[in-house]
Design a protein around this motif. Structure first.
Motif, PDB file in Angstrom:
ATOM      1  N   THR A  92       0.871  -1.320   0.122  1.00  0.00           N
ATOM      2  CA  THR A  92      -0.014  -0.083  -0.043  1.00  0.00           C
ATOM      3  C   THR A  92       0.751   1.373   0.064  1.00  0.00           C
ATOM      4  N   GLY A  93       2.181   1.125  -0.261  1.00  0.00           N
ATOM      5  CA  GLY A  93       3.062   2.369   0.027  1.00  0.00           C
ATOM      6  C   GLY A  93       3.337   2.702  -1.496  1.00  0.00           C
ATOM      7  N   TYR A  94       4.144   3.833  -1.516  1.00  0.00           N
ATOM      8  CA  TYR A  94       4.331   4.413  -2.854  1.00  0.00           C
ATOM      9  C   TYR A  94       5.625   4.883  -3.099  1.00  0.00           C
ATOM     10  N   LYS A  95       6.686   4.411  -2.405  1.00  0.00           N
ATOM     11  CA  LYS A  95       8.062   4.738  -2.063  1.00  0.00           C
ATOM     12  C   LYS A  95       8.653   3.253  -2.644  1.00  0.00           C
ATOM     13  N   ARG A  96       9.891   3.486  -3.585  1.00  0.00           N
ATOM     14  CA  ARG A  96      10.373   2.124  -4.230  1.00  0.00           C
ATOM     15  C   ARG A  96      12.118   2.420  -4.075  1.00  0.00           C
ATOM     16  N   ASP A  97      12.694   1.356  -4.165  1.00  0.00           N
ATOM     17  CA  ASP A  97      14.134   1.469  -4.158  1.00  0.00           C
ATOM     18  C   ASP A  97      14.594   0.143  -5.142  1.00  0.00           C
ATOM     19  N   THR A  98      15.751   0.045  -5.431  1.00  0.00           N
ATOM     20  CA  THR A  98      16.354  -0.800  -6.265  1.00  0.00           C
ATOM     21  C   THR A  98      15.865  -2.380  -5.721  1.00  0.00           C
ATOM     22  N   ASN A  99      15.864  -2.247  -4.275  1.00  0.00           N
ATOM     23  CA  ASN A  99      15.637  -3.833  -3.794  1.00  0.00           C
ATOM     24  C   ASN A  99      14.086  -3.589  -3.019  1.00  0.00           C
ATOM     25  N   VAL A 100      13.236  -2.903  -3.297  1.00  0.00           N
ATOM     26  CA  VAL A 100      12.007  -2.532  -2.796  1.00  0.00           C
ATOM     27  C   VAL A 100      11.001  -2.278  -3.677  1.00  0.00           C
ATOM     28  N   SER A 101      10.054  -3.153  -3.729  1.00  0.00           N
ATOM     29  CA  SER A 101       8.760  -3.162  -4.587  1.00  0.00           C
ATOM     30  C   SER A 101       7.681  -2.703  -3.855  1.00  0.00           C
ATOM     31  N   THR A 102       6.666  -2.064  -4.504  1.00  0.00           N
ATOM     32  CA  THR A 102       5.410  -1.657  -3.682  1.00  0.00           C
ATOM     33  C   THR A 102       4.160  -2.440  -4.436  1.00  0.00           C
ATOM     34  N   TYR A 103       3.253  -2.728  -3.509  1.00  0.00           N
ATOM     35  CA  TYR A 103       2.075  -3.436  -4.145  1.00  0.00           C
ATOM     36  C   TYR A 103       0.727  -3.028  -3.488  1.00  0.00           C
ATOM     37  N   SER A 104      -0.144  -3.179  -4.023  1.00  0.00           N
ATOM     38  CA  SER A 104      -1.661  -2.699  -3.393  1.00  0.00           C
ATOM     39  C   SER A 104      -2.532  -3.270  -4.389  1.00  0.00           C
ATOM     40  N   ALA A 105      -3.937  -3.206  -3.774  1.00  0.00           N
ATOM     41  CA  ALA A 105      -5.118  -3.555  -4.562  1.00  0.00           C
ATOM     42  C   ALA A 105      -6.025  -2.598  -4.807  1.00  0.00           C
ATOM     43  N   ARG A 106      -6.583  -2.519  -5.840  1.00  0.00           N
ATOM     44  CA  ARG A 106      -7.832  -1.388  -6.160  1.00  0.00           C
ATOM     45  C   ARG A 106      -8.913  -1.391  -5.191  1.00  0.00           C
ATOM     46  N   PHE A 107      -8.569  -1.260  -3.888  1.00  0.00           N
ATOM     47  CA  PHE A 107      -9.902  -1.730  -2.965  1.00  0.00           C
ATOM     48  C   PHE A 107     -11.266  -0.678  -3.551  1.00  0.00           C
ATOM     49  N   TYR A 108     -10.829   0.326  -3.966  1.00  0.00           N
ATOM     50  CA  TYR A 108     -11.925   1.475  -4.410  1.00  0.00           C
ATOM     51  C   TYR A 108     -12.831   0.781  -5.403  1.00  0.00           C
ATOM     52  N   GLU A 109     -12.675  -0.162  -6.214  1.00  0.00           N
ATOM     53  CA  GLU A 109     -13.333  -1.123  -7.137  1.00  0.00           C
ATOM     54  C   GLU A 109     -14.350  -1.698  -6.110  1.00  0.00           C
ATOM     55  N   GLY A 110     -14.069  -2.441  -5.412  1.00  0.00           N
ATOM     56  CA  GLY A 110     -14.790  -3.191  -4.494  1.00  0.00           C
ATOM     57  C   GLY A 110     -15.867  -2.061  -3.587  1.00  0.00           C
ATOM     58  N   ARG A 111     -15.409  -1.066  -3.383  1.00  0.00           N
ATOM     59  CA  ARG A 111     -16.318   0.079  -2.848  1.00  0.00           C
ATOM     60  C   ARG A 111     -17.450   0.361  -3.458  1.00  0.00           C
ATOM     61  N   ALA A 112     -17.128   0.615  -4.742  1.00  0.00           N
ATOM     62  CA  ALA A 112     -18.034   0.963  -5.975  1.00  0.00           C
ATOM     63  C   ALA A 112     -19.166   0.006  -5.851  1.00  0.00           C
ATOM     64  N   VAL A 113     -18.917  -1.276  -5.849  1.00  0.00           N
ATOM     65  CA  VAL A 113     -19.916  -2.546  -5.466  1.00  0.00           C
ATOM     66  C   VAL A 113     -20.791  -2.354  -4.360  1.00  0.00           C
ATOM     67  N   GLN A 114     -20.006  -1.996  -3.298  1.00  0.00           N
ATOM     68  CA  GLN A 114     -20.681  -2.017  -1.942  1.00  0.00           C
ATOM     69  C   GLN A 114     -21.461  -0.851  -1.779  1.00  0.00           C
ATOM     70  N   GLY A 115     -20.970   0.329  -2.422  1.00  0.00           N
ATOM     71  CA  GLY A 115     -21.912   1.631  -2.404  1.00  0.00           C
ATOM     72  C   GLY A 115     -23.045   1.400  -3.222  1.00  0.00           C
TER      73      GLY A 115
END
Length: 360
Positions: free
Chosen positions: A119-142
């Motif tokens: 869920t973060g946004y800072k990377r480095d040569t040995n650091v990846s970031t990953y997250s899910a588009r939870f807001y897509e599910g929120r659209a269904v819930q809404g």
């Protein structure tokens, strides 16, 4: 404070008890997981731990996984990550937003270890970031929430006022408003990811304010239990299915599916193909799942929600599609225009119609 440090030290010792053994099991790839809550929280950490177990099931005796749960965001997290690296972990997943800077700090000290920050946004040569588009599910819930509410008040329990959470609130509101122009959102900030007592209190406050539908961006099942006790209040599972509260109050859920990602990234470390990347997947690629919509939801509402899910999955529809204005009335998206990922990633405003201010 001394007690907290003692407990953290004990957690490190328990979670990494197998560390010394790993070195004697030649050829194994050690993979570490840092969890912000308990693996039995029934939500966020529970699903991340399911991903860890999937790695073990996939690779068998070729891997060893270790984890520490209930790690506070901050210096304690840095100590846990450091110990994992010292004990031979080749890949470390850090699974909460507040672990971002600690992850980067430790990664600089261990350039041969690969780090993955959720869920973060800072990377480095040995650091990846990953997250899910939870807001897509929120659209269904809404969409479901807007149809189900009789009081026209939908409550929302926020954890921290970060872009991930604000996106979810906006997405849920936009889609509730589309099907129910009279809907209002009331938001309570819990300032925690996992604290059942605080989450239950937040749910009770929202119910007292007239909410008969409650959404949450916190990790425990306490809001479900509070709604069940109140009666005639609808809820949605967060991060995990929470199906034990179905068919009422829990009528559907957002399910985080981390297993395929964890397996793929572990394999990349094992075969030497790992690279620093930024991954942000949603319903279409299966990282966000929609839990079964229960019998408490009318058939036509269920059909509408599933059609929306399918449209999002196929790419035919994006949850943030104009015309949309910001809360202050200024134009944001023109008719048919969709929000770019940069704006979504840094979202720090409410859309028009949501009352209240975003805390600092």
């Amino acid at each position: 404070m001394k007690l907290t440090k003692l407990l953290t030290t004990a957690a490190i010792a328990l979670g990494l008890a197998t560390g010394a053994m790993a070195e004697s099991h030649g050829g194994k790839t050690k993979v570490g997981f840092v969890f912000v809550g308990p693996v039995g929280d029934g939500g966020w950490t529970y699903e991340h731990n399911k991903g860890r177990l999937a790695v073990e099931a996939e690779f068998g005796d070729k891997v060893e996984t270790v984890f520490v749960e209930n790690v506070p965001e901050g210096p304690d997290a840095e100590r846990v990550m450091t110990q994992m690296a010292l004990d031979g972990a080749k890949l470390i997943f850090t699974t909460s937003f507040g672990y971002m800077d600690p992850t980067l700090n430790v990664a600089k000290k261990f350039p041969k270890v690969k780090f993955e920050h959720a869920t973060g946004y800072k990377r480095d040569t040995n650091v990846s970031t990953y997250s899910a588009r939870f807001y897509e599910g929120r659209a269904v819930q809404g969409t479901i929430a807007g149809h189900l509410t009789k009081s026209n008040i939908v409550g929302y329990i926020g954890s921290y006022p970060i872009p991930e959470v604000i996106r979810g609130i906006n997405s849920a509101y936009i889609h509730a408003k589309k099907v129910n122009p009279d809907v209002q959102f009331k938001i309570v900030w819990a300032y925690t990811w996992f604290d059942p007592a605080k989450e239950a209190d937040a749910a009770k406050v929202l119910i007292e304010q007239g909410a008969d539908v409650i959404l949450q961006h916190t990790d425990s099942t306490a809001p479900q239990a509070a709604a069940q006790a109140a009666g005639n209040v609808y809820t949605f599972g967060q991060a995990s299915d929470m199906a034990e509260y179905g068919p009422m109050p829990r009528v559907s859920s957002i399910i985080d599916n981390w297993a395929p990602y964890y397996i793929a990234r572990t394999k990349a470390v094992m075969d030497g193909t790992w690279e620093s990347v930024d991954t942000w997947d949603g319903i279409g690629k299966g990282m966000v799942g929609i839990g079964e919509i229960s019998s408490a939801v009318p058939a036509d509402v269920k059909a509408e929600a599933l059609a929306l899910k399918d449209a999002i999955a196929s790419g035919a529809y994006a949850p943030f599609t104009g015309p949309l204005k910001k809360q202050d009335g200024s134009d944001w998206l023109a008719d048919g225009e969709t929000a770019d990922d940069g704006t979504l990633a840094g979202m720090n405003f409410y859309v028009e119609g949501i009352e209240g201010t975003i805390p600092n």
